[in-house]
Design an enzyme around this catalytic site. Structure first.
Site, PDB file in Angstrom:
ATOM      1  N   LYS A 173       0.885  -1.183   0.000  1.00 43.50           N
ATOM      2  CA  LYS A 173       0.000   0.000   0.000  1.00 43.50           C
ATOM      3  C   LYS A 173       0.915   1.223   0.000  1.00 43.50           C
ATOM      4  CE  LYS A 173      -1.762   3.062   1.938  1.00 43.50           C
ATOM      5  NZ  LYS A 173      -1.594   4.491   1.513  1.00 43.50           N
ATOM      6  N   GLY A 226       6.976   5.920   7.896  1.00 41.89           N
ATOM      7  CA  GLY A 226       6.140   7.114   7.815  1.00 41.89           C
ATOM      8  C   GLY A 226       6.184   7.894   9.112  1.00 41.89           C
ATOM      9  N   GLY A 231       2.653   5.602  13.004  1.00 37.38           N
ATOM     10  CA  GLY A 231       3.352   4.451  13.580  1.00 37.38           C
ATOM     11  C   GLY A 231       2.778   4.069  14.934  1.00 37.38           C
ATOM     12  N   GLU A 246       9.504   2.390  10.934  1.00 42.42           N
ATOM     13  CA  GLU A 246      10.561   3.384  10.693  1.00 42.42           C
ATOM     14  C   GLU A 246       9.887   4.740  10.706  1.00 42.42           C
ATOM     15  OE1 GLU A 246      13.624   3.378  10.564  1.00 42.42           O
ATOM     16  OE2 GLU A 246      13.978   1.231  10.460  1.00 42.42           O
ATOM     17  N   CYS A 280      13.893  11.075   6.238  1.00 40.67           N
ATOM     18  CA  CYS A 280      13.901  10.846   7.700  1.00 40.67           C
ATOM     19  C   CYS A 280      15.296  11.080   8.228  1.00 40.67           C
ATOM     20  CB  CYS A 280      13.493   9.455   8.104  1.00 40.67           C
ATOM     21  SG  CYS A 280      12.609   8.540   6.941  1.00 40.67           S
ATOM     22  N   GLU A 377       9.711  17.242  14.133  1.00 39.52           N
ATOM     23  CA  GLU A 377      10.129  16.958  12.760  1.00 39.52           C
ATOM     24  C   GLU A 377       9.374  17.875  11.801  1.00 39.52           C
ATOM     25  OE1 GLU A 377       9.127  13.129  10.866  1.00 39.52           O
ATOM     26  OE2 GLU A 377      11.223  13.045  10.245  1.00 39.52           O
TER      27      GLU A 377
HETATM   28  C1  UN1 Z   1      14.567   7.891   4.423  1.00 41.77           C
HETATM   29  O1  UN1 Z   1      14.720   9.105   4.463  1.00 41.77           O
HETATM   30  O2  UN1 Z   1      13.480   7.404   4.715  1.00 41.77           O
HETATM   31  O3  UN1 Z   1      20.770   7.686   3.924  1.00 41.77           O
HETATM   32  C2  UN1 Z   1      15.610   6.945   3.965  1.00 41.77           C
HETATM   33  C3  UN1 Z   1      19.802   8.125   3.318  1.00 41.77           C
HETATM   34  C4  UN1 Z   1      19.089   7.219   2.352  1.00 41.77           C
HETATM   35  C5  UN1 Z   1      17.870   6.612   2.978  1.00 41.77           C
HETATM   36  C6  UN1 Z   1      16.907   7.583   3.566  1.00 41.77           C
HETATM   37  N1  UN1 Z   1      19.988   6.197   1.909  1.00 41.77           N
HETATM   38  O4  UN1 Z   1      19.384   9.256   3.493  1.00 41.77           O
END
Ligand code: UN1
Length: 493
Positions: A173, A226, A231, A246, A280, A377
């Site tokens: 999804k 997300g 989460g 994550e 993230c 964030e």
């Molecule tokens: C993410 O932002 O969800 O190191 C992953 C990094 C990428 C992965 C980011 N290889 O920023």
């Protein structure tokens, strides 16, 4: 506008609801494609299909499953430019980063293909004679994969590849902001030889299709990337199943007074404004030694002001748009919050003029660790500079947030570097490098409210998608009793 369908049991289907939604080009705000608004009953149809197809797929020897993934990685490579253009158009990141997104998917598919010939677990000793003990990996069953828009090709593949090599069937999804990218990934998987029903694609909102994947008891594992809020909802509602979460980050770059400031500058620009701050792993805090703060601020603002905003597909763009209007509004709200908290706006702080969802690279100084812009964030091109007096304070400030994904320190002093490695509360720490740049063959994930301990990528990737079965084979021909026969001194003949 082109109309697309979902993929359930190898068939292209509309939603039972008959409704659709539209994916936009964030650089223009214009519609790109329409997709079915899958609901709970659509998710259940996909779970049925996955359950059925999973029976056969789990019997395919793992090296053969790995070969399918190897073919998939080759197809991704062949279609790299096409996929990168699709990412740049549907998600908006600049073309070089879009290519990187596809490359990360290629790397993961290739790496995980090899797991087909590993899937290592353990053999060990037994306390009894003529008895063999081991633990083997077995599939979990149907997996629900709920993926974000910020890595619209890489993150689905991070989850699909290990789930498939372990012998599971899946329902994917994807985010409603990037369904086209997800559909293309799933089409290439089919072309690589994944049988019908082993990978199903259900598009639609998280609160309908996504929710069903979480609460349905026949889904045995959910892997989600997300927001923390989503989460937390998943953690509270998933019932008894495996969960990989994550979630957010509030990552910091620490710059000590002995750092190579030019190197740190490159790292901060990349971490704060790459992908318009929508990773993230993006750095939204620079924690800097007071002795070099003013100098660094000048360097950073000078560069940030020169970054060129533009459509991802345009090769001269440095920074692409944000994903949608809501993101633009959220990022701007944080600018207002920062100003009302008394932080000093050094540059940016406003949407760019014209169409699309562009926001100017924004730098705040005079930020204190408790301000909301230093805690929450933002997921946009906004970075807060916090000044500190030394290594201990810098680590304390770095740790003063609820998240713990990535972190970085710039220093030439080895003891500062090792203090940071040891004490920063994060799943990733970079020394003299940006907070961005994880590689697929190492574990990826965070601590505290960033995640629930699962790690994607690396040798750990298969843990999320397999169960361990412990097996004892007794070839003594008699009943041997563990804990009793050897230790009670009454071993029966
Ligand atoms: C993410 O932002 O969800 O190191 C992953 C990094 C990428 C992965 C980011 N290889 O920023």
């Amino acid at each position: 506008m082109k109309k697309f369908k979902m993929l359930v049991g190898g068939k292209l289907v509309s939603s039972n609801s008959g409704k659709t939604f539209v994916s936009l080009n964030p650089a223009t705000g214009k519609p790109l494609a329409s997709f079915p608004s899958g609901n709970e009953s659509d998710a259940r149809r996909a779970i049925d299909a996955a359950e059925k197809a999973g029976e056969k797929w789990k019997k395919v020897p793992p090296p053969k499953r790995g070969m399918v993934l190897l073919r998939f990685s080759q197809l991704l490579r062949q279609h790299k430019e096409e996929l990168a253009r699709l990412i740049a158009t549907e998600m908006g990141k600049v073309i070089a980063e879009s290519r990187g997104d596809v490359q990360e998917a290629i790397d993961m598919a290739e790496y995980i293909a090899g797991e087909g010939r590993r899937l290592f677990s353990f053999t060990t000793t037994s306390e009894l004679g003529n008895k063999f003990a081991m633990a083997i990996r077995v599939p979990v069953g149907v997996c629900g994969l709920i993926t974000p828009w910020n890595f619209p090709v890489a993150i689905p593949v991070w989850k699909l590849a290990p789930a498939l090599v372990c012998g599971n069937s899946v329902v994917l999804k994807p985010s409603s902001d990037t369904p086209l990218c997800a559909l293309r990934v799933v089409q290439l998987l089919r072309e690589a030889g994944v049988p019908d029903g082993v990978v199903n694609l259900v598009t639609g909102s998280g609160s309908a299709a996504g929710k069903e994947l979480v609460v349905n008891e026949r889904v045995r594992a959910v892997s989600f990337t997300g927001s923390k809020e989503a989460g937390l909802w998943i953690a509270r509602n998933a019932g008894i199943k495996k969960l990989g979460l994550e979630l957010g980050g509030k990552n910091a770059v620490i710059i000590m007074d002995d750092a190579d400031l030019n190197l740190a500058l490159e790292g901060v620009l990349w971490a704060a404004f790459g992908t318009s701050g929508q990773r993230c792993t993006a750095a939204s805090r620079v924690i800097i030694h007071e002795k070099v703060e003013k100098k660094f601020e000048k360097m950073l603002v000078g560069k940030a002001k020169k970054l060129r905003l533009g459509a991802g597909a345009n090769p001269s763009s440095d920074v692409g748009p944000l994903i949608n209007r809501a993101a633009l509004e959220k990022v701007h709200r944080y600018t207002e919050i920062g100003l009302s908290e008394g932080a000093k706006l050094l540059c940016g702080g406003a949407p760019a003029k014209g169409r699309g969802f562009f926001y100017k690279p924004t730098v705040f100084s005079g930020v204190t660790p408790k301000m909301r812009i230093a805690q929450e964030e933002i997921f946009g091109p906004t970075v807060s500079i916090i000044s500190v007096s030394g290594i201990d304070e810098s680590i304390k400030v770095a740790n003063s947030v609820e998240y713990g994904l990535s972190s970085s320190i710039y220093t030439k002093n080895i003891s500062n570097a090792f203090k940071a490695i040891e004490r920063i509360e994060a799943g990733l720490t970079y020394v003299n490098s940006s907070t961005i740049g994880s590689e697929v063959h190492l574990p990826f994930g965070g601590v505290k409210h960033t995640g629930n301990g699962a790690r994607e990528g690396g040798w750990t990737a298969v843990e999320e998608f397999s169960e361990l079965k412990t097996v004892y084979v007794d070839y003594s021909g008699k009943l041997q009793k563990a804990q009793i026969d050897e230790f009670e001194g009454k071993k029966k003949k």
